[in-house]
Write an enzyme that holds these catalytic residues in place. Structure first.
Site, short mmCIF file in Angstrom:
data_model
loop_
_atom_site.label_atom_id
_atom_site.label_comp_id
_atom_site.label_asym_id
_atom_site.label_seq_id
_atom_site.Cartn_x
_atom_site.Cartn_y
_atom_site.Cartn_z
N HIS A 142 0.83 -1.20 0.00
CA HIS A 142 0.00 0.00 0.00
C HIS A 142 0.87 1.27 0.00
CE1 HIS A 142 -3.15 2.87 0.91
NE2 HIS A 142 -2.52 3.25 2.00
N THR A 358 -4.19 0.45 5.52
CA THR A 358 -4.74 -0.27 4.37
C THR A 358 -3.89 -1.50 4.05
OG1 THR A 358 -5.46 1.84 3.52
CG2 THR A 358 -5.43 0.00 1.97
#
Ligand code: MN
Length: 425
Positions: A142, A358
């Site tokens: 991410h 994330t």
């Protein structure tokens, strides 16, 4: 450690549908509401079990707990504060009561009648009152994707990234439980740097696929948690949708980081799945290079193989899978995050929430946000019903699912869902 409650051969007299996230080996903890009652509970299959009733009937009397009033409180903070040993004792006791071989609850019609309810007749409430909330940024895929999109593809990671688990202090007041819907936020954006900023509803509402952990005991200001002991301070895990407004974020985040783009609502799944239940699913994390400082150094498998899925369901339509990722991809593990959080002497409390950041995997279908899946709007996703998505539309429902499955037992979280409502006038 071996827990009897984790025995894959255990069977319950409470019905568990095939493929359920909640076999008798799970025994998560949550808060349920029905009538005027708001009480701690657990779940087996599609049945919830009211822990206050079990306390009434004396089923926890022999566990050596000083005070049983925590089984009557409308949040689990006091239960979390008991720490690992007591939590393990309660979970093992519940496992025994639910097992086919034990008649104590199974054959006590009065207790059974009062304690067991179909999940369809209750509402889940926030399992803990969250004091403090930290959001990390611990998925290397991410962080690399975002760095490539917004900065320099050749130097996607900031120089600090492999040395410490980057994080920021988030806002806890706007964290809500699955099923609560969130209005599209309004705010300032600057889509074109050659023009002045604008004000209005965000055009880039996004989900962030995350897993959060909730702490158990507390520490004093000035005290640090050694990395080897950090997991002892973790109560359990929830699925976490850290809703984000990318256009607000891009304009506001310099120099102090995300602010209003993150605090308009974040959503947790209702059942706290204990680290004990997830014990069979430990795996090694990625190799960390360069070597980390001693205060961050862990040994043994500290990651967890939890499959994660995200679906988008437009209004009056069916859900489309948009992401399949896994919690095992985390570069920084939870023990390292908690050791880092406290290395400066920052104190923690029972019921604090620490989110992973994330969770993106290595392949484009495993990216944990629309920002990455649709690559900043350049590759819109097509949903089953035929429409395209670069970000979340009004009345879209986002559904996050998470489960660990080793072929013998499946431990899941239940759905984490929320719908984006139109901006308020
Ligand atoms: Mn986040």
């Amino acid at each position: 450690m071996i827990y009897k409650a984790n025995d894959p051969l255990l069977q319950s007299w409470i019905n568990v549908p095939v493929g359920s996230d909640f076999p008798v080996q799970n025994i998560p903890f949550g808060i349920i509401a029905f009538g005027d009652s708001v009480v701690p509970a657990t779940r087996v299959g599609d049945t919830v079990v009211d822990l206050s009733v079990l306390a009434d009937f004396g089923f926890f009397d022999e566990l050596g707990l000083d005070d049983l009033s925590l089984f009557y409180e409308p949040v689990l903070n006091s239960f979390a504060a008991l720490g690992k040993q007591a939590r393990v004792a309660v979970r093992e006791r519940l496992s025994g009561l639910f097992s086919m071989s034990c008649g104590d609850l199974q054959h006590n019609a009065e207790a059974r009648e009062l304690a067991l309810k179909p999940v369809s007749v209750i509402e889940n409430r926030m399992p803990v009152a969250i004091g403090d909330y930290t959001d990390f940024y611990s998925s290397i895929e991410h962080a690399t994707n975002v760095g490539m999109m917004f900065r320099d593809p050749a130097n996607a990671l900031f120089p600090n990234w492999r040395h410490l688990p980057v994080g920021y202090h988030g806002r806890s007041s706007s964290i809500v439980i699955s099923g609560a819907n969130i209005h599209r936020p309004k705010g300032q954006t600057r889509p074109d740097d050659s023009h002045p900023p604008q004000f209005g509803p965000s055009k880039q509402v996004d989900f962030e696929l995350e897993v959060g952990f909730i702490t158990s005991g507390s520490t004093r200001l000035g005290e640090s948690i050694p990395v080897a002991e950090a997991e002892e301070h973790i109560f359990g895990l929830v699925l976490f949708n850290d809703l984000s407004a990318r256009d607000l974020q891009r304009w506001e985040y310099v120099p102090l980081g995300p602010f209003l783009s993150k605090s308009f609502g974040s959503v947790i799944s209702p059942w706290i799945v204990t680290l004990e239940a997830l014990e069979p699913f430990r795996v090694d994390g990625p190799v960390q290079e360069p070597e980390v400082f001693p205060y961050l150094k862990t040994t043994g498998p500290r990651n967890f193989d939890i499959q994660l899925e995200v679906y988008i369901q437009p209004e009056n339509s069916s859900p489309s899978a948009v992401c399949r990722s896994n919690f095992k991809y985390m570069y920084w593990n939870m023990a390292q995050q908690l050791a880092h959080q406290t290395i400066n002497g920052c104190n923690i409390n029972p019921g604090d929430l620490y989110a992973s950041g994330t969770i993106s995997g290595p392949t484009p279908d495993s990216y944990g946000s629309m920002l990455e899946l649709a690559w900043k709007g350049t590759k819109p996703l097509s949903l089953a019903e035929g429409s395209l998505r670069s970000f979340i539309h009004d009345n879209d429902c986002m559904i996050i699912k998470g489960f660990a499955d080793n072929g013998m037992v499946r431990i899941g979280f239940g759905d984490n869902l929320t719908t984006i409502l139109p901006a308020t006038p």
